[in-house]
Write an enzyme that holds these catalytic residues in place. Structure first.
Site, short mmCIF file in Angstrom:
data_model
loop_
_atom_site.label_atom_id
_atom_site.label_comp_id
_atom_site.label_asym_id
_atom_site.label_seq_id
_atom_site.Cartn_x
_atom_site.Cartn_y
_atom_site.Cartn_z
CB SER A 54 -0.92 -0.01 1.22
OG SER A 54 -1.79 -1.11 1.17
CG HIS A 56 2.77 2.17 -4.42
ND1 HIS A 56 3.83 3.03 -4.26
CD2 HIS A 56 3.19 0.95 -3.99
CE1 HIS A 56 4.87 2.35 -3.75
NE2 HIS A 56 4.49 1.09 -3.59
CG ASP A 109 5.31 -6.82 -5.17
OD1 ASP A 109 5.35 -6.87 -3.94
OD2 ASP A 109 4.90 -5.83 -5.80
CG HIS A 219 9.03 0.94 -2.78
ND1 HIS A 219 9.34 0.32 -3.97
CD2 HIS A 219 7.83 0.44 -2.40
CE1 HIS A 219 8.38 -0.54 -4.28
NE2 HIS A 219 7.46 -0.48 -3.36
#
Length: 333
Positions: A54, A56, A109, A219
């Site tokens: 989360s 983004h 991811d 990030h």
């Protein structure tokens, strides 16, 4: 730190309560932190899911709906969701035609989506295909990745692949379209300020008042270099020229152009940037066939912008123009 939060540890859970209240056409699995289309699964339709850390927003939950994603898995801030919610989402959207995982190229991811796909195949036999986005031209191998980062092309891919799935195409066909989008798109971003992760309570990195970070990651990862502040025209050149050289783009190409805000940049400034991007492309004989300006893949409260260019053929434009109805993108309905 001044933020509209309650407990820093609850920001994702609290935000999902807001999503559920604001968008009753969607379903929210609060236990697994999954946002789903209200009509999933659709029999005979390829299901498309994505997700990631989360922070983004609107990526990915804001793109759940007709013509885009069937589900999005929300990890904690800047942290990949673990395999269990990805597996759950895969099962929930499977309408018998298979499921496509759209994965940004970040180590966590990629690993967690791969594990979820293997578990889905073993437990239910669902056919899962995966497409990894890696469109950031700024750096090769970053703090969070092996290879290039997945950034703005992810938004364009989710729209185009989502339209292909809505047409009833097979999993192989939808995955092929998605891979072509990734292959034909490139991105670059800059940061004017750092972002502040709620749990940390302080800026992620230090950036002087007269500097900007060229090629920053979403990030807050380091980019190509830190430079003295420059004009919008000069910064646009620093972003667009490396994109054009990387594919490469050529005179006569038409593109879908995304000028994206990283969370803390006014729309006024993003339109200034879009004008500069259009000017540079025109000088190269490249036309903008479709455009998108605004906050679509952000980095919390970071001031900054990214540019994404996708070579646009007739099929991509047809799928781009197809109806879409999500919290963050809507047209043709």
């Amino acid at each position: 730190m001044k933020k509209f939060i309650n407990d820093p540890g609850d920001v994702v859970a609290d935000a999902l309560l807001g999503v559920a209240a604001a968008h009753p056409q969607l379903r929210v699995d609060h236990d697994h932190k999954i946002i789903l289309r209200g009509d999933s699964p659709r029999p005979g339709k390829v299901g498309i899911i994505s997700g990631g850390g989360s922070g983004h927003e609107p990526l990915h939950g804001g793109f759940v709906g007709v013509g885009m994603l069937d589900a999005a898995c929300a990890g904690e801030v800047f942290t990949s969701p673990v395999p269990e919610p990805i597996l759950t989402a895969t099962k929930l959207v499977d309408g018998g035609a298979g499921v496509l995982h759209v994965v940004k190229n970040y180590t966590g991811d990629v690993m967690n989506f791969e594990m979820a796909a293997e578990l889905a195949a073993a437990e239910t036999g669902v056919d899962v295909a995966s497409v990894v986005t890696d469109d950031d031209v700024a750096v090769q191998d970053s703090t969070w990745t092996a290879g290039r980062r997945g950034v703005g092309v992810t938004v364009l891919l989710e729209k185009i692949a989502g339209a292909a799935a809505e047409e009833g195409r097979s999993l192989t066909e939808v995955a092929d379209v998605a891979r072509r989008v990734n292959e034909q798109g490139r991105s670059m971003g800059v940061a004017l300020t750092s972002c502040t992760v709620p749990a940390a309570g302080r800026p992620t990195f230090d950036l002087g008042p007269d500097d900007f970070e060229l090629g920053v990651g979403i990030h807050g990862e380091p980019g190509r270099e830190r430079r003295p502040m420059a004009s919008a025209a000069e910064i646009a050149e620093m972003m667009v020229e490396p994109i054009l050289a990387d594919l490469p783009f050529r005179t006569g190409d038409a593109v879908i152009a995304l000028v994206n805000g990283l969370g803390g940049t006014p729309l006024l400034e993003l339109y200034i940037m879009f004008h500069e991007v259009d000017r540079i492309l025109s000088a190269h004989g490249i036309s903008i066939a479709r455009s998108l300006v605004g906050n679509f893949i952000t980095s919390l409260d970071m001031a900054g912008s990214s540019v994404t260019l996708l070579k646009a053929d007739a099929e991509f434009l047809k799928l781009w123009d197809a109806p879409v109805n999500t919290p963050a993108l809507r047209w043709g309905v």
